[in-house]
Design an enzyme around this catalytic site. Structure first.
Site, PDB file in Angstrom:
ATOM      1  N   GLU A  17       0.855  -1.188   0.000  1.00  0.00           N
ATOM      2  CA  GLU A  17       0.000   0.000   0.000  1.00  0.00           C
ATOM      3  C   GLU A  17       0.889   1.235   0.000  1.00  0.00           C
ATOM      4  OE1 GLU A  17      -2.728  -0.118   3.315  1.00  0.00           O
ATOM      5  OE2 GLU A  17      -3.825  -1.820   2.478  1.00  0.00           O
ATOM      6  N   HIS A  20       0.013   4.324   2.251  1.00  0.00           N
ATOM      7  CA  HIS A  20      -0.190   4.150   3.695  1.00  0.00           C
ATOM      8  C   HIS A  20       1.122   4.440   4.436  1.00  0.00           C
ATOM      9  CE1 HIS A  20      -2.405   1.595   6.910  1.00  0.00           C
ATOM     10  NE2 HIS A  20      -1.586   2.446   7.479  1.00  0.00           N
TER      11      HIS A  20
END
Length: 105
Positions: A17, A20
Site C-alpha cells: 500500500e 499508507h
C-alpha cells in the site's frame, strides 16, 4: 515510513500500500530505512536491546539517541527511566514499551 512496503507482504500480512504511511519518529525511521525493516521486524529487532542492557544507539549531529525495550509486566509495568536528557516512551501494541532518549555529547 511507508507502512506496507512491496516485498514485505509475508511479514506484514498486508498487500503493498504505497499510500499508507505511519509516523514512527526519529531516529526510528532512519534505523528502519537503513536496515530495510518494516514495523513488525523493527519491534522484534528492538527486543535485542532490553532495559538494563546495552541500548541501541544512533548518532546524529552533536548527540546520540539511545533506544531500549521494556517488556510488559502484567497489568502495571514500572519503567525506571530517570537519566538526564530528553526521553519518550511508546507502546509496541503487543508486549512491551520502547524507550527513546536523546543525549547531547
Amino acid at each position: 515510513m511507508e507502512r506496507y512496503r512491496a516485498g514485505k507482504e509475508s511479514v506484514t500480512g498486508i498487500a503493498h500500500e504505497p499510500w499508507h504511511f505511519r509516523y514512527v519518529g526519529r531516529p526510528h525511521a532512519a534505523i528502519m530505512m537503513q536496515r530495510d525493516l518494516v514495523l513488525e521486524e523493527y519491534h522484534s529487532f528492538l527486543k535485542n536491546f532490553p532495559l538494563g542492557g546495552t541500548p541501541l544507539c544512533w548518532k546524529e549531529g552533536k548527540g546520540v539517541w539511545e533506544i531500549v525495550f521494556v517488556p510488559l509486566q502484567g497489568a502495571q509495568t514500572c519503567i525506571p527511566w530517570g537519566e538526564n536528557g530528553s526521553w519518550a516512551v511508546s507502546g509496541n501494541n503487543e508486549d512491551g514499551f520502547i524507550l527513546t532518549s536523546w543525549k547531547e555529547q
